[in-house]
Write an enzyme that holds these catalytic residues in place. Structure first.
Site, PDB file in Angstrom:
ATOM      1  N   GLY A  13      -4.808   8.075  -2.325  1.00 26.81           N
ATOM      2  CA  GLY A  13      -4.062   7.099  -3.117  1.00 26.81           C
ATOM      3  C   GLY A  13      -4.205   7.390  -4.597  1.00 26.81           C
ATOM      4  N   GLY A  16      -3.643   2.688  -9.545  1.00 22.67           N
ATOM      5  CA  GLY A  16      -4.698   2.400 -10.512  1.00 22.67           C
ATOM      6  C   GLY A  16      -6.084   2.629  -9.939  1.00 22.67           C
ATOM      7  N   GLY A  18      -7.058   4.494  -7.285  1.00 23.62           N
ATOM      8  CA  GLY A  18      -7.329   5.890  -6.937  1.00 23.62           C
ATOM      9  C   GLY A  18      -7.537   6.757  -8.165  1.00 23.62           C
ATOM     10  N   PHE A 119      -2.297 -17.338 -18.189  1.00 17.94           N
ATOM     11  CA  PHE A 119      -1.874 -16.995 -16.832  1.00 17.94           C
ATOM     12  C   PHE A 119      -2.398 -18.070 -15.898  1.00 17.94           C
ATOM     13  CE2 PHE A 119      -0.191 -13.359 -14.446  1.00 17.94           C
ATOM     14  CZ  PHE A 119       0.478 -12.684 -15.452  1.00 17.94           C
ATOM     15  N   ASP A 220      -0.941   1.556   5.441  1.00 20.77           N
ATOM     16  CA  ASP A 220      -1.310   2.678   6.312  1.00 20.77           C
ATOM     17  C   ASP A 220      -2.808   2.747   6.607  1.00 20.77           C
ATOM     18  OD1 ASP A 220       1.310   3.115   5.654  1.00 20.77           O
ATOM     19  OD2 ASP A 220       1.027   5.116   4.804  1.00 20.77           O
ATOM     20  N   GLN A 239      -1.001 -13.522  -0.185  1.00 18.24           N
ATOM     21  CA  GLN A 239      -0.441 -14.314  -1.285  1.00 18.24           C
ATOM     22  C   GLN A 239       1.078 -14.207  -1.420  1.00 18.24           C
ATOM     23  OE1 GLN A 239      -1.202 -13.265  -5.682  1.00 18.24           O
ATOM     24  NE2 GLN A 239      -2.288 -15.170  -5.343  1.00 18.24           N
ATOM     25  N   HIS A 241       3.889 -14.961  -4.120  1.00 19.23           N
ATOM     26  CA  HIS A 241       4.025 -15.230  -5.553  1.00 19.23           C
ATOM     27  C   HIS A 241       5.229 -16.148  -5.728  1.00 19.23           C
ATOM     28  CE1 HIS A 241       4.726 -14.606  -9.792  1.00 19.23           C
ATOM     29  NE2 HIS A 241       3.674 -13.831  -9.901  1.00 19.23           N
ATOM     30  N   LEU A 251       9.833  -9.134  -8.465  1.00 20.01           N
ATOM     31  CA  LEU A 251       8.959 -10.101  -9.121  1.00 20.01           C
ATOM     32  C   LEU A 251       9.374 -10.428 -10.544  1.00 20.01           C
ATOM     33  CD1 LEU A 251       6.221 -11.447  -8.257  1.00 20.01           C
ATOM     34  CD2 LEU A 251       5.227  -9.975  -9.997  1.00 20.01           C
ATOM     35  N   GLU A 254       4.255 -14.054 -13.678  1.00 20.39           N
ATOM     36  CA  GLU A 254       3.724 -15.359 -14.038  1.00 20.39           C
ATOM     37  C   GLU A 254       3.579 -15.484 -15.554  1.00 20.39           C
ATOM     38  OE1 GLU A 254       0.646 -16.473 -11.233  1.00 20.39           O
ATOM     39  OE2 GLU A 254      -0.618 -16.849 -12.966  1.00 20.39           O
ATOM     40  N   ARG A 285      -1.198 -19.600  -7.636  1.00 20.72           N
ATOM     41  CA  ARG A 285       0.032 -19.236  -6.923  1.00 20.72           C
ATOM     42  C   ARG A 285       0.197 -19.919  -5.581  1.00 20.72           C
ATOM     43  NH1 ARG A 285      -0.369 -12.858  -8.561  1.00 20.72           N
ATOM     44  NH2 ARG A 285       0.191 -13.268 -10.719  1.00 20.72           N
ATOM     45  N   HIS A 352       3.420 -10.914  -1.769  1.00 22.58           N
ATOM     46  CA  HIS A 352       2.968 -10.216  -2.963  1.00 22.58           C
ATOM     47  C   HIS A 352       1.661  -9.452  -2.819  1.00 22.58           C
ATOM     48  CE1 HIS A 352       2.948  -9.459  -7.214  1.00 22.58           C
ATOM     49  NE2 HIS A 352       1.824 -10.121  -7.403  1.00 22.58           N
ATOM     50  N   GLU A 383      -6.241  -2.788  -3.889  1.00 17.42           N
ATOM     51  CA  GLU A 383      -5.686  -3.821  -3.014  1.00 17.42           C
ATOM     52  C   GLU A 383      -6.039  -3.598  -1.545  1.00 17.42           C
ATOM     53  OE1 GLU A 383      -1.636  -4.943  -3.839  1.00 17.42           O
ATOM     54  OE2 GLU A 383      -1.476  -6.092  -1.974  1.00 17.42           O
ATOM     55  N   ARG A 394      -5.828 -14.911  -4.770  1.00 16.46           N
ATOM     56  CA  ARG A 394      -6.126 -14.154  -5.986  1.00 16.46           C
ATOM     57  C   ARG A 394      -5.503 -14.811  -7.202  1.00 16.46           C
ATOM     58  NH1 ARG A 394      -3.351 -10.259  -9.070  1.00 16.46           N
ATOM     59  NH2 ARG A 394      -1.686  -9.943  -7.554  1.00 16.46           N
ATOM     60  N   LEU A 400      -5.300  -6.028 -11.289  1.00 20.80           N
ATOM     61  CA  LEU A 400      -5.431  -4.875 -12.182  1.00 20.80           C
ATOM     62  C   LEU A 400      -6.894  -4.741 -12.604  1.00 20.80           C
ATOM     63  CD1 LEU A 400      -2.143  -5.213 -14.293  1.00 20.80           C
ATOM     64  CD2 LEU A 400      -2.618  -3.607 -12.436  1.00 20.80           C
TER      65      LEU A 400
HETATM   66  C1  LIG Z   1       5.686  -6.475  -8.941  1.00 23.04           C
HETATM   67  C2  LIG Z   1       4.202  -6.615  -9.027  1.00 23.04           C
HETATM   68  C3  LIG Z   1       3.622  -7.126 -10.185  1.00 23.04           C
HETATM   69  C4  LIG Z   1       2.245  -7.256 -10.283  1.00 23.04           C
HETATM   70  N1  LIG Z   1       1.711  -7.731 -11.452  1.00 23.04           N
HETATM   71  C5  LIG Z   1       0.363  -7.810 -11.564  1.00 23.04           C
HETATM   72  C6  LIG Z   1      -0.247  -8.224 -12.782  1.00 23.04           C
HETATM   73  O1  LIG Z   1       0.425  -8.523 -13.765  1.00 23.04           O
HETATM   74  N2  LIG Z   1      -1.580  -8.290 -12.849  1.00 23.04           N
HETATM   75  C7  LIG Z   1      -2.369  -7.943 -11.792  1.00 23.04           C
HETATM   76  O2  LIG Z   1      -3.579  -8.000 -11.919  1.00 23.04           O
HETATM   77  N3  LIG Z   1      -1.830  -7.531 -10.634  1.00 23.04           N
HETATM   78  C8  LIG Z   1      -0.488  -7.450 -10.488  1.00 23.04           C
HETATM   79  N4  LIG Z   1       0.063  -7.031  -9.311  1.00 23.04           N
HETATM   80  C9  LIG Z   1      -0.817  -6.550  -8.245  1.00 23.04           C
HETATM   81  C10 LIG Z   1      -1.269  -5.131  -8.520  1.00 23.04           C
HETATM   82  O3  LIG Z   1      -0.296  -4.463  -9.264  1.00 23.04           O
HETATM   83  C11 LIG Z   1      -1.506  -4.328  -7.249  1.00 23.04           C
HETATM   84  O4  LIG Z   1      -2.318  -5.061  -6.402  1.00 23.04           O
HETATM   85  C12 LIG Z   1      -2.208  -3.036  -7.603  1.00 23.04           C
HETATM   86  O5  LIG Z   1      -1.469  -2.320  -8.538  1.00 23.04           O
HETATM   87  C13 LIG Z   1      -2.491  -2.159  -6.410  1.00 23.04           C
HETATM   88  O6  LIG Z   1      -3.046  -0.942  -6.894  1.00 23.04           O
HETATM   89  P1  LIG Z   1      -3.703   0.122  -5.939  1.00 23.04           P
HETATM   90  O7  LIG Z   1      -4.253   1.201  -6.799  1.00 23.04           O
HETATM   91  O8  LIG Z   1      -4.644  -0.555  -5.010  1.00 23.04           O
HETATM   92  O9  LIG Z   1      -2.481   0.650  -5.067  1.00 23.04           O
HETATM   93  P2  LIG Z   1      -1.039   1.252  -5.463  1.00 23.04           P
HETATM   94  O10 LIG Z   1      -0.815   1.306  -6.908  1.00 23.04           O
HETATM   95  O11 LIG Z   1      -0.060   0.556  -4.615  1.00 23.04           O
HETATM   96  O12 LIG Z   1      -1.161   2.738  -4.995  1.00 23.04           O
HETATM   97  C14 LIG Z   1      -1.263   3.095  -3.644  1.00 23.04           C
HETATM   98  C15 LIG Z   1      -1.393   4.589  -3.584  1.00 23.04           C
HETATM   99  O13 LIG Z   1      -1.731   4.976  -2.262  1.00 23.04           O
HETATM  100  C16 LIG Z   1      -0.911   6.017  -1.834  1.00 23.04           C
HETATM  101  N5  LIG Z   1      -0.819   5.925  -0.372  1.00 23.04           N
HETATM  102  C17 LIG Z   1      -0.516   4.844   0.380  1.00 23.04           C
HETATM  103  N6  LIG Z   1      -0.550   5.157   1.685  1.00 23.04           N
HETATM  104  C18 LIG Z   1      -0.892   6.467   1.761  1.00 23.04           C
HETATM  105  C19 LIG Z   1      -1.085   7.383   2.823  1.00 23.04           C
HETATM  106  N7  LIG Z   1      -0.919   7.036   4.100  1.00 23.04           N
HETATM  107  N8  LIG Z   1      -1.423   8.654   2.521  1.00 23.04           N
HETATM  108  C20 LIG Z   1      -1.561   9.048   1.227  1.00 23.04           C
HETATM  109  N9  LIG Z   1      -1.398   8.219   0.191  1.00 23.04           N
HETATM  110  C21 LIG Z   1      -1.071   6.942   0.457  1.00 23.04           C
HETATM  111  C22 LIG Z   1       0.390   5.845  -2.572  1.00 23.04           C
HETATM  112  O14 LIG Z   1       1.047   7.066  -2.705  1.00 23.04           O
HETATM  113  C23 LIG Z   1      -0.114   5.326  -3.924  1.00 23.04           C
HETATM  114  O15 LIG Z   1      -0.440   6.408  -4.765  1.00 23.04           O
HETATM  115  C24 LIG Z   1       1.439  -6.906  -9.201  1.00 23.04           C
HETATM  116  C25 LIG Z   1       2.010  -6.398  -8.033  1.00 23.04           C
HETATM  117  C26 LIG Z   1       3.385  -6.271  -7.937  1.00 23.04           C
HETATM  118  C27 LIG Z   1       3.965  -5.779  -6.664  1.00 23.04           C
END
Ligand SMILES: Cc1cc2nc3c(=O)[nH]c(=O)nc-3n(C[C@H](O)[C@H](O)[C@H](O)COP(=O)(O)OP(=O)(O)OC[C@H]3O[C@@H](n4cnc5c(N)ncnc54)[C@H](O)[C@@H]3O)c2cc1C
Ligand code: SF4
Ligand code: FES
Lengths: 579, 253
Positions: A13, A16, A18, A119, A220, A239, A241, A251, A254, A285, A352, A383, A394, A400
């Site tokens: 992944g 953020g 990863g 927020f 996955d 959650q 939103h 989205l 907020e 939320r 969300h 996440e 949350r 983030l």
């Molecule tokens: C529209 C929106 C707005 C948001 N706004 C906020 C905010 O303002 N503040 C806040 O705190 N949070 C916010 N969130 C929540 C937050 O953005 C997410 O929870 C967070 O970014 C998830 O980050 P992550 O690094 O866990 O995963 P992601 O950024 O989703 O990355 C997942 C990674 O895993 C990889 N991956 C997935 N499955 C596989 C697989 N089988 N094999 C290989 N790679 C795989 C993908 O390629 C990707 O690189 C928001 C979410 C959304 C949807």
């Protein structure tokens, strides 16, 4: 390209969590690091996050980490592990400064500091009034975090395997030895042998019909871990939103309410005054989404089908809207043809965020049971993981924060472990399960279509297992899931090709998504109380005597097994959650 | 007016377009490396809602008509940069252009100048290599303060536009110079150089201007403006290139 790889640390992944993990692992000079990602790193859904990252910097008004910890615990309806929230609220301050030092272009206060805004659920002095805690870069905070971390990974020269789909984890004798991945470009399987593996694959919102989540967010690794005997913690806490664009789910942050936006029903009434008299539209939320559902159910929804609510920004100065909320303004204009400066925007709750996920210790080690037994060499952050910081609900801006705090911890721990460990032997059949899965899907009879089953899954989850739940609805959903599961045996693939077979990947993802839905529904059926985002109309009260505990759900043959583990308490005794 | 009073005067637009449908013809330039020696046009007739994104239309084809159609996508709302395509002659994101903005005939081709791998999927590696060449990261070796580095809102505004880039390649692959010379660094890379050159906290301008000054650097730009028109993030790409050019002239490169 060779198809057997060896890296001391493998990160799955590139969002953020990863990228933060990779950066910190790479700082350990004694280890090699690779990132495997099914999307190009900058396509990760972290880039969609809008509103901000919460940290008690106190740049606008006085703020303290302690207040942030309390808000997180209360917001989580006391299911948050309190040691995790305490650690988080302190470390997130450092982590935000660190992002700034890496170059993140935050918006600024007049005196040049990181700008902060209000927020939902973030307060001063343990609930007295709303506080400016969300550090933001217009409504593109996640985009800036993702870009900054990817830029940093270029500087650090991290190795990437882009468009590689992980299909399996190699777990032997209670220890993880790496992962198996499918290369989209060639259709070949690759084995990644590792001393430490970090899971950072994000959420699973695509199990619902209306969602803010990207198509790629199919849970996955929550499914793969579950198939490999690791339980999932608290999946019933999902959650919704409050402000997704009507029907589309895109989205609207907020932060729009943080800047003064108001929710109104069809009569133009600011209904949140009735549900949360002190912080109104900025209530957490889960409470706002429920209030919106109730308004709609009682006939006060807007539109021809009386099924949406309005987000009203029209009283806010147009210049502020354009400067601080430019992207969401554009979304409303493009996708609904509505201009938020002069018109109210039709919205509805949108699926969300997964509070639950792969269970970890405070140090991000994945655990395999309620006694906190560690799976050697396996870590999870972001996440996909459940530490549990967010408990039953949350707070906005805490995801983030979670990515950067726990992504960093995972990188440091995983590298330290790898530096002192040997490569465990790789089982010779490590690709067999993945190969069988692909062959079965390629050769399937195709009397059922992946897209149809996925739609049935999403529609039914939305109807029966979303904002309000009852035993009856959840039992109905158990039946629907059984039917979908049986019919999934008949899917197949039209495209016989090896290269860029995205159809085959969608078929694989459907199976993963199914497991996520199963985890959620069975856990929700068992929990006969209402807490945070899990709202049971047949059990309306929170029940701390019987239910102040985390769910752990295991795959058990064809069925599931459910167990529980205690919540780590601390300074704060559970109190009724009133805002 | 008090914000919590009922606002009768505001006319809310009813999203009617979500209900009507129209008949459309979609032509897609297809290529399957496992089966075809060259690309061909495939035509699909279907009904769509005017409010559908082109991405929805493509999903409809993939999910209901021909599962082998290959394209990249993820966020579906113009944020991740996966789905730049040549749509009715203009580079755009399939998820950010609606059927009602295109009429009843929609022609979709892969973006130009990058090797086509399958249908609408092109090889993005060389694009990312050009991006990496401009050293797209903060260069500042001074020890940072305990808290944030200070930056005034005016200094922050100086490079705001170019921070919006999502690396979708719509600009670079609409550039005639890039079509004839695939080694030209291209507008996207220059936009990202701009993002750092005009950031008051960054100290790497000299190194980046050296990259810009090299044979396949900025001097190749012929100000065709295609890039600015193509950018789905409304970045004034040509202006950014012009500002970097001036920085180079100013230092006497
Ligand atoms: C529209 C929106 C707005 C948001 N706004 C906020 C905010 O303002 N503040 C806040 O705190 N949070 C916010 N969130 C929540 C937050 O953005 C997410 O929870 C967070 O970014 C998830 O980050 P992550 O690094 O866990 O995963 P992601 O950024 O989703 O990355 C997942 C990674 O895993 C990889 N991956 C997935 N499955 C596989 C697989 N089988 N094999 C290989 N790679 C795989 C993908 O390629 C990707 O690189 C928001 C979410 C959304 C949807
Ligand atoms: S400048 Fe615009 S068109 Fe070019 S890559 Fe960035 S976002 Fe895409
Ligand atoms: S799918 Fe993300 S930009 Fe279009």
């Amino acid at each position: 390209m060779k198809r057997a790889h060896r890296f001391d640390v493998v990160v799955i992944g590139a969002g953020g969590a990863g990228l933060m993990a990779a950066r910190y692992a790479a700082q350990n000079p004694n280890v090699s690091v690779a990132v495997i990602t099914k999307l190009y790193p900058t396509r990760s859904h972290t880039g969609a996050a809008q509103g901000g990252v919460g940290a008690a910097l106190g740049n606008v008004t006085e703020d303290r980490a302690e207040w942030h910890a309390f808000d997180t615990i209360k917001g989580g309806d006391y299911l948050t592990d309190q040691d995790v929230a305490e650690l988080f609220s302190h470390e997130v301050i450092e982590a935000v400064y660190e992002l700034e030092h890496m170059g993140l272009p935050f918006s600024r206060t007049p005196d040049g500091r990181i700008a902060q805004r209000k927020f939902g659920g973030h307060t001063r002095e343990f609930g007295k009034s709303a506080v400016e805690r969300a550090c933001y870069a217009a409504d593109r905070t996640g985009h800036m975090i993702l870009q900054t971390l990817y830029q940093q990974s270029i500087k650090d020269d991290v190795a990437f395997f882009n468009e590689f789909y992980v299909l399996d984890l190699i777990i032997e004798g209670g220890e993880c030895r790496g992962a198996v991945a499918f290369e989209l470009a060639t259709g070949e399987l690759h084995t990644f042998h590792a001393k430490s593996t970090i899971i950072a694959t994000g959420g699973n919102g695509r199990m619902f019909k209306v969602t803010s989540n990207a198509h790629a967010l199919t849970g996955d690794l929550m499914s793969i871990a579950y198939r490999r005997g690791i339980p999932i913690e608290d999946p019933e806490f999902y959650q919704f939103h409050p402000t997704g664009l009507y029907k589309l789910g895109v989205l609207l942050t907020e932060g729009a309410r943080g800047e003064g936006g108001i929710l109104r029903n069809a009569d133009g009434e600011r209904f949140m005054e009735r549900y949360a008299p002190s912080i109104k539209d900025l209530a957490p939320r889960d409470m706002v989404s429920r209030a919106m559902y109730l308004e709609i159910r009682e006939g006060r929804g807007a539109g021809p089908e009386k099924d949406y609510i309005y987000l009203d920004l029209t009283h806010i100065d147009a210049a502020i809207i354009e400067e601080r909320l430019p992207d969401i303004t554009e979304f409303a204009r493009i996708y609904l043809g509505v201009d938020p400066v002069t018109e109210m925007v039709p919205i509805q709750p949108t699926a969300h965020y997964a509070m639950g996920g792969i269970p970890t210790t405070i140090d991000t080690n994945v655990i395999s049971d309620g006694r906190n037994t560690i799976v050697g060499g396996l870590y999870a952050a972001g996440e996909v993981a459940c530490a549990s910081l967010h408990g039953a609900n949350r707070l906005g801006t805490n995801s983030l924060g979670d990515l950067i705090v726990f992504g960093r911890r995972a990188g440091i721990r995983a590298a330290a472990h790898a530096a002192g460990a040997e490569y465990g032997p790789l089982p010779s059949d490590n690709q067999d399960a993945s190969r069988e899965l692909l062959e079965r899907l390629r050769a399937g009879p195709r009397t059922e279509r992946v897209a149809h089953l996925r739609r049935e899954l999403q529609d039914s989850m939305q109807d029966n297992a979303s904002v309000f739940r009852t035993q009856e609805l959840l039992e109905k959903q158990v039946g629907i899931l059984a039917d979908i599961k049986a019919r999934m045996l008949h899917i197949g693939c039209e495209d016989p090709g090896q290269q860029y077979n995205t159809e085959l990947m969608e078929a694989v993802e459907l199976g993963f998504l199914y497991d996520n839905a199963e985890q959620l529904v069975f856990a929700a059926l068992n929990r006969t109380e209402s807490r945070g985002a899990h709202s049971r109309e047949d059990h309306r009260e929170r029940d701390d005597t019987d239910w102040l505990k985390h769910t752990l759900i295991y795959k058990d043959g064809d069925g599931v097994r459910i167990d529980y583990k205690p919540v780590t308490m601390g300074k704060y005794e559970p109190k009724p959650r009133i805002y | 007016m008090e914000p919590n009073e009922a606002q009768e005067s505001i006319e809310a637009t009813e999203p009617n377009e979500l209900i009507e449908t129209v008949d459309i013809v979609v032509k897609i330039k297809r290529f399957d490396p496992d089966a075809d020696s060259r690309s061909y046009w495939a035509e699909y007739t279907l009904t769509a809602r005017p409010s559908d994104r082109v991405l929805d239309v493509m999903h409809h084809i993939k999910w209901e008509v021909d599962g082998s159609l290959a394209f990249r996508r993820s966020c579906a709302h113009g944020i991740c940069g996966s789905d730049a395509m040549l749509i009715n002659g203009v580079n755009r994101l399939a998820c950010k252009v609606l059927v009602k903005d295109l009429g009843s005939k929609i022609v979709i081709e892969p973006i130009r100048g990058l090797e086509v791998k399958k249908d609408l999927i092109v090889d993005m590696d060389s694009f990312f290599e050009s991006y990496k060449a401009v050293l797209p990261y903060m260069i500042n070796d001074e020890a940072p303060p305990a808290a944030e580095r200070l930056q005034s809102p005016e200094e922050r505004a100086r490079f705001d536009e170019t921070t919006k880039c999502i690396l979708c390649a719509a600009c670079t692959t609409s550039c005639p110079v890039f079509w004839t010379n695939g080694s030209y660094i291209g507008p996207a890379a220059i936009v990202n150089a701009h993002r750092f050159i005009f950031d008051s906290r960054d100290k790497g301008t000299a190194q980046r201007l050296d990259v810009m000054n090299a044979g396949n650097g900025l001097w190749r730009c012929r100000t065709a403006y295609n890039c600015t028109e193509a950018c789905p993030r409304d970045i004034p790409v040509t202006r950014a290139i012009e500002e970097v050019r001036r920085a180079m002239l100013f230092r006497g490169a």
